[in-house]
Design a protein around this motif. Sequence first.
Motif, PDB file in Angstrom:
ATOM      1  N   ALA A  23       0.868  -1.054  -0.028  1.00  0.00           N
ATOM      2  CA  ALA A  23       0.091   0.045   0.067  1.00  0.00           C
ATOM      3  C   ALA A  23       0.902   1.150   0.098  1.00  0.00           C
ATOM      4  O   ALA A  23       1.803   1.236   0.570  1.00  0.00           O
ATOM      5  CB  ALA A  23      -0.884   0.073   1.273  1.00  0.00           C
ATOM      6  N   TRP A  24       0.344   2.259  -0.771  1.00  0.00           N
ATOM      7  CA  TRP A  24       1.175   3.638  -0.585  1.00  0.00           C
ATOM      8  C   TRP A  24       0.306   4.636   0.144  1.00  0.00           C
ATOM      9  O   TRP A  24      -0.932   4.762  -0.058  1.00  0.00           O
ATOM     10  CB  TRP A  24       1.225   4.164  -2.403  1.00  0.00           C
ATOM     11  CG  TRP A  24       2.415   4.831  -2.250  1.00  0.00           C
ATOM     12  CD1 TRP A  24       2.800   6.048  -1.735  1.00  0.00           C
ATOM     13  CD2 TRP A  24       3.571   4.563  -3.394  1.00  0.00           C
ATOM     14  NE1 TRP A  24       4.149   6.353  -2.129  1.00  0.00           N
ATOM     15  CE2 TRP A  24       4.522   5.410  -3.320  1.00  0.00           C
ATOM     16  CE3 TRP A  24       3.562   3.633  -4.213  1.00  0.00           C
ATOM     17  CZ2 TRP A  24       5.723   5.803  -3.970  1.00  0.00           C
ATOM     18  CZ3 TRP A  24       4.848   3.896  -4.969  1.00  0.00           C
ATOM     19  CH2 TRP A  24       5.763   4.747  -4.942  1.00  0.00           C
ATOM     20  N   SER A  25       0.942   5.265   1.158  1.00  0.00           N
ATOM     21  CA  SER A  25       0.067   6.198   1.907  1.00  0.00           C
ATOM     22  C   SER A  25      -0.485   7.302   1.018  1.00  0.00           C
ATOM     23  O   SER A  25       0.001   7.803  -0.099  1.00  0.00           O
ATOM     24  CB  SER A  25       0.946   6.818   2.966  1.00  0.00           C
ATOM     25  OG  SER A  25       2.178   7.584   2.362  1.00  0.00           O
ATOM     26  N   ARG A  26      -1.559   7.746   1.504  1.00  0.00           N
ATOM     27  CA  ARG A  26      -2.257   8.832   0.717  1.00  0.00           C
ATOM     28  C   ARG A  26      -1.580  10.340   0.523  1.00  0.00           C
ATOM     29  O   ARG A  26      -1.682  10.807  -0.803  1.00  0.00           O
ATOM     30  CB  ARG A  26      -3.553   8.970   1.339  1.00  0.00           C
ATOM     31  CG  ARG A  26      -4.469   7.957   1.104  1.00  0.00           C
ATOM     32  CD  ARG A  26      -5.897   8.115   1.835  1.00  0.00           C
ATOM     33  NE  ARG A  26      -6.821   7.108   1.753  1.00  0.00           N
ATOM     34  CZ  ARG A  26      -7.815   6.907   2.454  1.00  0.00           C
ATOM     35  NH1 ARG A  26      -8.313   7.892   3.375  1.00  0.00           N
ATOM     36  NH2 ARG A  26      -8.734   6.047   2.086  1.00  0.00           N
ATOM     37  N   ASP A  27      -0.450  10.447   1.298  1.00  0.00           N
ATOM     38  CA  ASP A  27       0.408  11.682   1.085  1.00  0.00           C
ATOM     39  C   ASP A  27       1.436  11.371   0.280  1.00  0.00           C
ATOM     40  O   ASP A  27       2.494  12.181  -0.074  1.00  0.00           O
ATOM     41  CB  ASP A  27       0.608  12.277   2.434  1.00  0.00           C
ATOM     42  CG  ASP A  27       1.518  11.421   3.102  1.00  0.00           C
ATOM     43  OD1 ASP A  27       1.963  10.208   2.860  1.00  0.00           O
ATOM     44  OD2 ASP A  27       1.757  11.702   4.576  1.00  0.00           O
ATOM     45  N   GLY A  28       1.567  10.024  -0.044  1.00  0.00           N
ATOM     46  CA  GLY A  28       2.858   9.838  -0.813  1.00  0.00           C
ATOM     47  C   GLY A  28       4.100   9.505  -0.345  1.00  0.00           C
ATOM     48  O   GLY A  28       4.949   9.414  -1.006  1.00  0.00           O
ATOM     49  N   THR A  29       4.141   9.517   0.976  1.00  0.00           N
ATOM     50  CA  THR A  29       5.598   9.635   1.819  1.00  0.00           C
ATOM     51  C   THR A  29       5.923   7.955   2.385  1.00  0.00           C
ATOM     52  O   THR A  29       7.119   7.869   2.649  1.00  0.00           O
ATOM     53  CB  THR A  29       5.676  10.631   2.868  1.00  0.00           C
ATOM     54  OG1 THR A  29       4.670   9.961   3.834  1.00  0.00           O
ATOM     55  CG2 THR A  29       5.215  11.852   2.508  1.00  0.00           C
ATOM     56  N   VAL A  30       5.163   7.144   2.324  1.00  0.00           N
ATOM     57  CA  VAL A  30       5.428   5.800   2.860  1.00  0.00           C
ATOM     58  C   VAL A  30       4.854   4.690   1.988  1.00  0.00           C
ATOM     59  O   VAL A  30       3.589   4.766   1.651  1.00  0.00           O
ATOM     60  CB  VAL A  30       4.807   5.807   4.285  1.00  0.00           C
ATOM     61  CG1 VAL A  30       5.375   4.250   4.854  1.00  0.00           C
ATOM     62  CG2 VAL A  30       5.207   6.956   5.205  1.00  0.00           C
ATOM     63  N   ILE A  31       5.726   3.565   1.767  1.00  0.00           N
ATOM     64  CA  ILE A  31       5.203   2.400   0.983  1.00  0.00           C
ATOM     65  C   ILE A  31       5.187   1.213   2.220  1.00  0.00           C
ATOM     66  O   ILE A  31       6.265   1.134   3.028  1.00  0.00           O
ATOM     67  CB  ILE A  31       6.302   1.973  -0.014  1.00  0.00           C
ATOM     68  CG1 ILE A  31       6.123   2.854  -1.150  1.00  0.00           C
ATOM     69  CG2 ILE A  31       5.636   0.747  -0.649  1.00  0.00           C
ATOM     70  CD1 ILE A  31       7.331   2.831  -2.188  1.00  0.00           C
ATOM     71  N   ALA A  32       4.086   0.783   2.274  1.00  0.00           N
ATOM     72  CA  ALA A  32       3.927  -0.377   3.385  1.00  0.00           C
ATOM     73  C   ALA A  32       3.864  -1.739   2.694  1.00  0.00           C
ATOM     74  O   ALA A  32       3.361  -1.988   1.523  1.00  0.00           O
ATOM     75  CB  ALA A  32       2.444  -0.235   4.017  1.00  0.00           C
ATOM     76  N   ALA A  33       4.629  -2.498   3.066  1.00  0.00           N
ATOM     77  CA  ALA A  33       4.893  -3.811   2.636  1.00  0.00           C
ATOM     78  C   ALA A  33       4.817  -4.977   3.614  1.00  0.00           C
ATOM     79  O   ALA A  33       5.476  -4.894   4.602  1.00  0.00           O
ATOM     80  CB  ALA A  33       6.055  -4.012   1.666  1.00  0.00           C
ATOM     81  N   PHE A  61      -2.539 -10.478   4.738  1.00  0.00           N
ATOM     82  CA  PHE A  61      -3.291 -10.505   3.557  1.00  0.00           C
ATOM     83  C   PHE A  61      -3.498  -9.344   2.558  1.00  0.00           C
ATOM     84  O   PHE A  61      -3.632  -9.292   1.403  1.00  0.00           O
ATOM     85  CB  PHE A  61      -4.443 -11.292   3.476  1.00  0.00           C
ATOM     86  CG  PHE A  61      -4.079 -12.957   3.547  1.00  0.00           C
ATOM     87  CD1 PHE A  61      -3.560 -13.455   2.523  1.00  0.00           C
ATOM     88  CD2 PHE A  61      -4.481 -13.796   4.639  1.00  0.00           C
ATOM     89  CE1 PHE A  61      -3.470 -14.923   2.680  1.00  0.00           C
ATOM     90  CE2 PHE A  61      -4.144 -15.097   4.708  1.00  0.00           C
ATOM     91  CZ  PHE A  61      -3.771 -15.732   3.487  1.00  0.00           C
ATOM     92  N   ASP A  62      -3.714  -8.114   3.354  1.00  0.00           N
ATOM     93  CA  ASP A  62      -4.274  -7.002   3.029  1.00  0.00           C
ATOM     94  C   ASP A  62      -3.602  -5.931   3.700  1.00  0.00           C
ATOM     95  O   ASP A  62      -3.718  -5.795   4.832  1.00  0.00           O
ATOM     96  CB  ASP A  62      -5.725  -6.968   2.621  1.00  0.00           C
ATOM     97  CG  ASP A  62      -6.147  -6.017   1.385  1.00  0.00           C
ATOM     98  OD1 ASP A  62      -5.028  -5.523   0.857  1.00  0.00           O
ATOM     99  OD2 ASP A  62      -7.158  -6.010   1.201  1.00  0.00           O
ATOM    100  N   LEU A  63      -3.283  -4.639   2.984  1.00  0.00           N
ATOM    101  CA  LEU A  63      -3.029  -3.388   3.567  1.00  0.00           C
ATOM    102  C   LEU A  63      -3.897  -2.354   2.891  1.00  0.00           C
ATOM    103  O   LEU A  63      -3.776  -2.603   1.624  1.00  0.00           O
ATOM    104  CB  LEU A  63      -1.420  -3.199   3.513  1.00  0.00           C
ATOM    105  CG  LEU A  63      -0.609  -3.855   4.289  1.00  0.00           C
ATOM    106  CD1 LEU A  63       1.046  -3.768   3.732  1.00  0.00           C
ATOM    107  CD2 LEU A  63      -0.774  -3.503   5.678  1.00  0.00           C
ATOM    108  N   ALA A  64      -4.205  -1.179   3.490  1.00  0.00           N
ATOM    109  CA  ALA A  64      -4.986  -0.212   2.974  1.00  0.00           C
ATOM    110  C   ALA A  64      -4.692   1.056   3.576  1.00  0.00           C
ATOM    111  O   ALA A  64      -4.461   1.155   4.775  1.00  0.00           O
ATOM    112  CB  ALA A  64      -6.463  -0.585   2.755  1.00  0.00           C
ATOM    113  N   PRO A  65      -4.558   2.090   2.820  1.00  0.00           N
ATOM    114  CA  PRO A  65      -4.230   3.287   3.427  1.00  0.00           C
ATOM    115  C   PRO A  65      -5.299   4.083   4.117  1.00  0.00           C
ATOM    116  O   PRO A  65      -6.469   3.774   3.628  1.00  0.00           O
ATOM    117  CB  PRO A  65      -3.778   4.263   1.997  1.00  0.00           C
ATOM    118  CG  PRO A  65      -4.349   3.646   1.069  1.00  0.00           C
ATOM    119  CD  PRO A  65      -4.334   2.150   1.332  1.00  0.00           C
ATOM    120  N   ILE A  66      -4.866   4.782   5.146  1.00  0.00           N
ATOM    121  CA  ILE A  66      -6.047   5.359   5.839  1.00  0.00           C
ATOM    122  C   ILE A  66      -5.503   6.805   6.329  1.00  0.00           C
ATOM    123  O   ILE A  66      -4.427   6.819   6.874  1.00  0.00           O
ATOM    124  CB  ILE A  66      -6.663   4.545   7.032  1.00  0.00           C
ATOM    125  CG1 ILE A  66      -7.973   5.175   7.688  1.00  0.00           C
ATOM    126  CG2 ILE A  66      -5.821   4.111   8.073  1.00  0.00           C
ATOM    127  CD1 ILE A  66      -8.716   4.260   8.684  1.00  0.00           C
TER     128      ILE A  66
END
Length: 319
Positions: free
Chosen positions: A114-124, A159-164
Amino acid sequence: MLRQPLDAPCFALAEHPDGSLWAGAADGRLRRYAPEGGGWRADREIALDQPDVRSIAISPDGVHIAAGFFDARIRLPNGQTSESQVQVVDAASGQTARRFGFSDIEFGSYFALAWSRDGTVIAASGRGNQRGFRRFPLKRVAWPSGEVRTDVIAGDTVFDLAPIGAADFIAATAEPGWARISASGPAQSALTQVSDLRGAESLRVSPDGQSIGLGVVSSARMQGPSGRPELEPRRFDLATRTLSAGGLDLPGPRRFSFRVGVSRWENHRAPLIGGREQPMQPAELSRAVVVAADSAAAYLGTTKTLRRIDPSGATRWSV
Protein backbone atom coordinates in the motif's frame (compact mmCIF):
# COMPACT_ATOMS: atom_id res chain seq x y z
CA MET A 1 -16.29 -6.01 -18.22
CA LEU A 2 -12.69 -6.82 -19.11
CA ARG A 3 -11.92 -10.23 -20.58
CA GLN A 4 -8.24 -10.49 -21.33
CA PRO A 5 -6.29 -13.74 -21.91
CA LEU A 6 -2.98 -13.75 -20.03
CA ASP A 7 0.07 -15.96 -20.28
CA ALA A 8 0.15 -16.31 -16.48
CA PRO A 9 -2.27 -15.94 -13.54
CA CYS A 10 -3.00 -12.40 -12.34
CA PHE A 11 -2.66 -11.85 -8.60
CA ALA A 12 -2.75 -8.05 -8.27
CA LEU A 13 -4.89 -5.20 -9.57
CA ALA A 14 -4.74 -1.46 -8.79
CA GLU A 15 -6.45 1.64 -10.13
CA HIS A 16 -4.35 4.51 -11.48
CA PRO A 17 -5.40 8.14 -10.78
CA ASP A 18 -6.06 8.57 -14.52
CA GLY A 19 -8.78 5.89 -14.39
CA SER A 20 -6.77 3.09 -15.99
CA LEU A 21 -6.10 -0.28 -14.35
CA TRP A 22 -2.73 -1.93 -13.79
CA ALA A 23 -2.50 -5.71 -13.34
CA GLY A 24 0.44 -7.71 -11.98
CA ALA A 25 0.83 -11.31 -13.17
CA ALA A 26 2.90 -14.38 -12.39
CA ASP A 27 4.93 -13.89 -15.58
CA GLY A 28 6.60 -10.84 -14.02
CA ARG A 29 4.80 -8.21 -16.10
CA LEU A 30 2.65 -5.22 -15.28
CA ARG A 31 -0.12 -4.56 -17.81
CA ARG A 32 -2.09 -1.36 -18.25
CA TYR A 33 -5.75 -1.36 -19.30
CA ALA A 34 -7.24 1.96 -20.43
CA PRO A 35 -10.98 2.67 -20.49
CA GLU A 36 -12.31 2.86 -24.03
CA GLY A 37 -15.86 3.01 -25.37
CA GLY A 38 -17.43 1.50 -22.27
CA GLY A 39 -14.80 -1.25 -22.15
CA TRP A 40 -11.07 -1.68 -21.60
CA ARG A 41 -8.09 -1.77 -23.92
CA ALA A 42 -4.71 -3.31 -23.08
CA ASP A 43 -2.14 -0.76 -24.23
CA ARG A 44 1.11 -1.15 -22.22
CA GLU A 45 3.37 -3.70 -20.56
CA ILE A 46 6.29 -3.31 -18.15
CA ALA A 47 8.67 -6.24 -17.58
CA LEU A 48 9.89 -6.49 -13.98
CA ASP A 49 13.02 -8.10 -12.55
CA GLN A 50 11.41 -11.41 -11.73
CA PRO A 51 8.17 -13.40 -12.07
CA ASP A 52 5.38 -14.02 -9.56
CA VAL A 53 4.10 -10.51 -8.89
CA ARG A 54 1.77 -10.84 -5.89
CA SER A 55 0.89 -7.22 -5.07
CA ILE A 56 1.09 -3.73 -6.57
CA ALA A 57 0.51 -0.21 -5.25
CA ILE A 58 0.40 3.03 -7.21
CA SER A 59 1.66 6.34 -5.83
CA PRO A 60 -1.07 8.96 -5.30
CA ASP A 61 0.36 11.13 -8.11
CA GLY A 62 0.41 8.13 -10.46
CA VAL A 63 4.11 8.52 -11.27
CA HIS A 64 5.36 5.27 -9.72
CA ILE A 65 4.18 1.68 -9.29
CA ALA A 66 5.49 -0.59 -6.51
CA ALA A 67 5.44 -4.38 -6.94
CA GLY A 68 5.87 -7.15 -4.36
CA PHE A 69 6.98 -10.67 -5.29
CA PHE A 70 6.38 -14.28 -4.26
CA ASP A 71 10.10 -15.00 -4.00
CA ALA A 72 12.20 -13.10 -1.48
CA ARG A 73 15.18 -12.88 -3.82
CA ILE A 74 15.18 -10.73 -6.95
CA ARG A 75 17.14 -11.86 -9.98
CA LEU A 76 18.64 -8.69 -11.42
CA PRO A 77 19.00 -8.11 -15.18
CA ASN A 78 22.79 -8.62 -14.94
CA GLY A 79 22.28 -12.15 -13.59
CA GLN A 80 23.12 -11.25 -9.99
CA THR A 81 20.78 -12.19 -7.13
CA SER A 82 19.82 -9.61 -4.53
CA GLU A 83 17.74 -9.88 -1.37
CA SER A 84 14.89 -7.66 -2.41
CA GLN A 85 11.15 -7.87 -2.17
CA VAL A 86 9.82 -4.57 -3.53
CA GLN A 87 10.60 -3.00 -6.89
CA VAL A 88 9.38 0.50 -7.82
CA VAL A 89 9.12 1.47 -11.49
CA ASP A 90 8.31 4.68 -13.34
CA ALA A 91 4.81 4.26 -14.79
CA ALA A 92 5.61 6.29 -17.90
CA SER A 93 9.01 4.92 -18.90
CA GLY A 94 8.91 1.49 -17.24
CA GLN A 95 12.38 2.07 -15.82
CA THR A 96 13.25 0.93 -12.29
CA ALA A 97 13.23 3.84 -9.84
CA ARG A 98 14.21 1.92 -6.67
CA ARG A 99 14.68 -1.62 -5.36
CA PHE A 100 14.24 -2.34 -1.67
CA GLY A 101 15.97 -5.33 -0.09
CA PHE A 102 15.22 -6.58 3.41
CA SER A 103 18.20 -8.67 4.49
CA ASP A 104 16.51 -9.95 7.66
CA ILE A 105 13.93 -11.91 5.63
CA GLU A 106 15.14 -15.44 4.80
CA PHE A 107 12.15 -16.30 2.65
CA GLY A 108 8.60 -15.16 2.16
CA SER A 109 6.02 -13.56 -0.08
CA TYR A 110 4.83 -9.98 -0.19
CA PHE A 111 1.09 -10.40 -0.72
CA ALA A 112 0.26 -6.88 0.46
CA LEU A 113 1.48 -3.45 -0.59
CA ALA A 114 0.00 0.00 0.00
CA TRP A 115 1.11 3.56 -0.70
CA SER A 116 0.14 6.21 1.84
CA ARG A 117 -2.28 8.86 0.63
CA ASP A 118 0.29 11.62 1.11
CA GLY A 119 2.80 9.66 -0.97
CA THR A 120 5.52 9.53 1.70
CA VAL A 121 5.42 5.86 2.79
CA ILE A 122 5.21 2.45 1.13
CA ALA A 123 3.96 -0.34 3.41
CA ALA A 124 4.82 -3.96 2.55
CA SER A 125 3.96 -7.19 4.32
CA GLY A 126 2.76 -10.74 3.75
CA ARG A 127 4.40 -13.99 4.78
CA GLY A 128 8.06 -14.11 5.77
CA ASN A 129 10.57 -15.60 8.16
CA GLN A 130 13.05 -13.39 9.94
CA ARG A 131 16.22 -15.31 10.59
CA GLY A 132 15.47 -18.07 13.12
CA PHE A 133 11.97 -16.78 13.83
CA ARG A 134 8.49 -17.44 12.49
CA ARG A 135 7.38 -13.85 12.10
CA PHE A 136 5.33 -11.73 9.78
CA PRO A 137 6.99 -8.33 9.68
CA LEU A 138 5.64 -5.11 8.22
CA LYS A 139 8.09 -2.88 6.37
CA ARG A 140 7.43 0.86 6.23
CA VAL A 141 9.63 2.42 3.55
CA ALA A 142 10.01 6.20 3.48
CA TRP A 143 9.59 7.51 -0.07
CA PRO A 144 11.76 8.49 -1.83
CA SER A 145 14.60 8.44 0.75
CA GLY A 146 14.31 4.69 1.40
CA GLU A 147 14.65 4.46 5.19
CA VAL A 148 12.99 1.26 6.42
CA ARG A 149 11.19 0.60 9.70
CA THR A 150 10.28 -2.96 10.73
CA ASP A 151 7.44 -4.01 13.05
CA VAL A 152 5.95 -7.44 13.73
CA ILE A 153 2.21 -6.84 13.57
CA ALA A 154 0.79 -10.37 13.32
CA GLY A 155 1.27 -14.00 14.21
CA ASP A 156 0.03 -15.13 10.81
CA THR A 157 0.03 -14.02 7.18
CA VAL A 158 -0.82 -10.39 6.43
CA PHE A 159 -3.18 -10.63 3.48
CA ASP A 160 -4.10 -7.01 2.85
CA LEU A 161 -3.01 -3.45 3.51
CA ALA A 162 -4.95 -0.27 2.82
CA PRO A 163 -4.13 3.42 3.35
CA ILE A 164 -6.19 5.37 5.86
CA GLY A 165 -5.88 9.04 6.73
CA ALA A 166 -2.89 10.91 5.34
CA ALA A 167 -0.09 8.49 6.17
CA ASP A 168 -1.54 5.58 8.18
CA PHE A 169 -2.43 2.03 7.15
CA ILE A 170 -4.83 -0.75 8.11
CA ALA A 171 -3.65 -4.38 7.92
CA ALA A 172 -5.80 -7.53 7.79
CA THR A 173 -4.27 -10.83 8.93
CA ALA A 174 -5.13 -14.51 8.74
CA GLU A 175 -5.37 -15.00 12.52
CA PRO A 176 -7.97 -13.38 11.99
CA GLY A 177 -6.96 -9.94 13.21
CA TRP A 178 -6.17 -6.42 12.17
CA ALA A 179 -3.83 -3.59 13.05
CA ARG A 180 -3.61 0.15 12.52
CA ILE A 181 -0.15 1.39 11.57
CA SER A 182 0.95 5.01 11.63
CA ALA A 183 3.53 6.33 9.20
CA SER A 184 6.27 6.65 11.82
CA GLY A 185 4.86 5.63 15.21
CA PRO A 186 4.32 2.17 16.69
CA ALA A 187 1.89 -0.30 15.16
CA GLN A 188 -1.32 -0.81 17.12
CA SER A 189 -2.22 -4.47 16.79
CA ALA A 190 -5.66 -5.77 17.70
CA LEU A 191 -4.58 -8.99 19.41
CA THR A 192 -6.75 -11.97 18.57
CA GLN A 193 -7.37 -15.29 20.25
CA VAL A 194 -7.62 -18.39 18.08
CA SER A 195 -8.90 -21.73 19.36
CA ASP A 196 -6.35 -24.54 19.24
CA LEU A 197 -7.94 -27.95 19.75
CA ARG A 198 -4.94 -30.15 19.08
CA GLY A 199 -4.44 -32.85 21.71
CA ALA A 200 -6.67 -35.31 23.47
CA GLU A 201 -7.29 -33.13 26.53
CA SER A 202 -7.94 -29.86 24.72
CA LEU A 203 -11.77 -30.02 24.69
CA ARG A 204 -13.94 -30.44 27.79
CA VAL A 205 -17.61 -29.96 28.65
CA SER A 206 -19.42 -29.26 31.93
CA PRO A 207 -21.84 -31.91 33.33
CA ASP A 208 -24.85 -29.71 32.50
CA GLY A 209 -23.61 -29.11 28.96
CA GLN A 210 -23.69 -25.33 29.33
CA SER A 211 -19.94 -24.64 29.39
CA ILE A 212 -17.13 -25.83 27.15
CA GLY A 213 -13.43 -25.74 28.03
CA LEU A 214 -10.88 -25.20 25.27
CA GLY A 215 -7.43 -23.77 24.65
CA VAL A 216 -6.75 -20.55 22.77
CA VAL A 217 -3.59 -19.01 21.36
CA SER A 218 -3.08 -15.28 21.69
CA SER A 219 -1.50 -13.59 18.68
CA ALA A 220 0.96 -11.97 21.11
CA ARG A 221 2.30 -15.44 21.95
CA MET A 222 2.52 -16.54 18.33
CA GLN A 223 5.62 -14.41 17.71
CA GLY A 224 9.06 -15.80 18.40
CA PRO A 225 10.96 -19.03 17.72
CA SER A 226 9.06 -21.62 15.72
CA GLY A 227 7.15 -24.24 17.67
CA ARG A 228 3.72 -24.73 19.14
CA PRO A 229 2.64 -21.75 21.27
CA GLU A 230 1.54 -22.16 24.88
CA LEU A 231 -2.22 -22.56 25.18
CA GLU A 232 -4.35 -20.39 27.44
CA PRO A 233 -7.38 -22.21 28.94
CA ARG A 234 -10.76 -20.60 28.30
CA ARG A 235 -14.38 -21.40 29.16
CA PHE A 236 -17.06 -20.81 26.52
CA ASP A 237 -20.52 -20.13 27.99
CA LEU A 238 -23.26 -21.32 25.63
CA ALA A 239 -25.98 -19.10 27.11
CA THR A 240 -24.06 -15.82 26.77
CA ARG A 241 -21.73 -16.95 23.94
CA THR A 242 -18.76 -15.42 25.76
CA LEU A 243 -15.22 -16.54 26.61
CA SER A 244 -13.80 -16.25 30.12
CA ALA A 245 -10.75 -17.53 31.98
CA GLY A 246 -10.72 -21.14 33.13
CA GLY A 247 -11.87 -24.37 31.56
CA LEU A 248 -9.31 -26.80 32.94
CA ASP A 249 -11.50 -27.32 36.01
CA LEU A 250 -14.11 -29.06 33.86
CA PRO A 251 -14.13 -32.87 33.75
CA GLY A 252 -11.70 -34.54 31.37
CA PRO A 253 -13.00 -35.54 27.96
CA ARG A 254 -15.34 -38.53 27.70
CA ARG A 255 -15.26 -40.24 24.31
CA PHE A 256 -17.23 -43.46 24.81
CA SER A 257 -20.98 -43.84 24.96
CA PHE A 258 -23.35 -46.60 23.85
CA ARG A 259 -25.73 -43.86 22.72
CA VAL A 260 -23.29 -41.72 20.73
CA GLY A 261 -20.75 -43.54 18.59
CA VAL A 262 -17.47 -41.68 18.12
CA SER A 263 -14.60 -42.81 15.93
CA ARG A 264 -12.04 -41.66 13.40
CA TRP A 265 -11.89 -38.19 14.94
CA GLU A 266 -8.23 -37.43 15.65
CA ASN A 267 -6.72 -35.22 12.90
CA HIS A 268 -9.15 -36.64 10.36
CA ARG A 269 -10.96 -35.16 7.35
CA ALA A 270 -14.06 -37.32 7.81
CA PRO A 271 -14.83 -38.02 11.50
CA LEU A 272 -17.62 -40.47 12.33
CA ILE A 273 -20.09 -39.39 15.01
CA GLY A 274 -23.47 -41.00 15.58
CA GLY A 275 -22.76 -43.36 12.70
CA ARG A 276 -22.62 -40.45 10.27
CA GLU A 277 -19.59 -39.04 8.45
CA GLN A 278 -19.41 -35.38 9.38
CA PRO A 279 -19.13 -32.91 6.46
CA MET A 280 -15.96 -30.85 6.52
CA GLN A 281 -14.81 -27.76 4.67
CA PRO A 282 -11.77 -27.90 2.38
CA ALA A 283 -8.57 -28.33 4.42
CA GLU A 284 -10.60 -28.69 7.67
CA LEU A 285 -9.48 -31.36 10.17
CA SER A 286 -11.20 -32.72 13.27
CA ARG A 287 -8.98 -32.14 16.32
CA ALA A 288 -10.88 -33.09 19.47
CA VAL A 289 -14.17 -34.63 20.60
CA VAL A 290 -15.99 -35.02 23.90
CA VAL A 291 -19.29 -36.74 24.76
CA ALA A 292 -21.69 -34.98 27.13
CA ALA A 293 -22.20 -36.52 30.58
CA ASP A 294 -25.80 -37.50 29.75
CA SER A 295 -24.81 -38.81 26.30
CA ALA A 296 -27.27 -36.39 24.72
CA ALA A 297 -24.64 -35.01 22.35
CA ALA A 298 -21.03 -35.02 21.26
CA TYR A 299 -18.98 -31.84 20.84
CA LEU A 300 -16.56 -31.82 17.93
CA GLY A 301 -13.71 -29.33 17.67
CA THR A 302 -12.09 -28.81 14.27
CA THR A 303 -9.54 -26.44 12.80
CA LYS A 304 -12.41 -24.12 11.82
CA THR A 305 -15.50 -24.84 13.95
CA LEU A 306 -16.91 -26.06 17.25
CA ARG A 307 -20.06 -28.19 16.80
CA ARG A 308 -22.73 -29.90 18.88
CA ILE A 309 -23.78 -33.18 17.25
CA ASP A 310 -26.84 -35.23 18.22
CA PRO A 311 -26.71 -39.05 18.76
CA SER A 312 -28.17 -39.41 15.25
CA GLY A 313 -25.13 -37.64 13.80
CA ALA A 314 -27.00 -34.44 12.91
CA THR A 315 -25.35 -31.11 13.72
CA ARG A 316 -27.42 -29.09 16.19
CA TRP A 317 -25.22 -25.97 16.04
CA SER A 318 -21.82 -24.86 14.80
CA VAL A 319 -19.74 -21.79 15.73
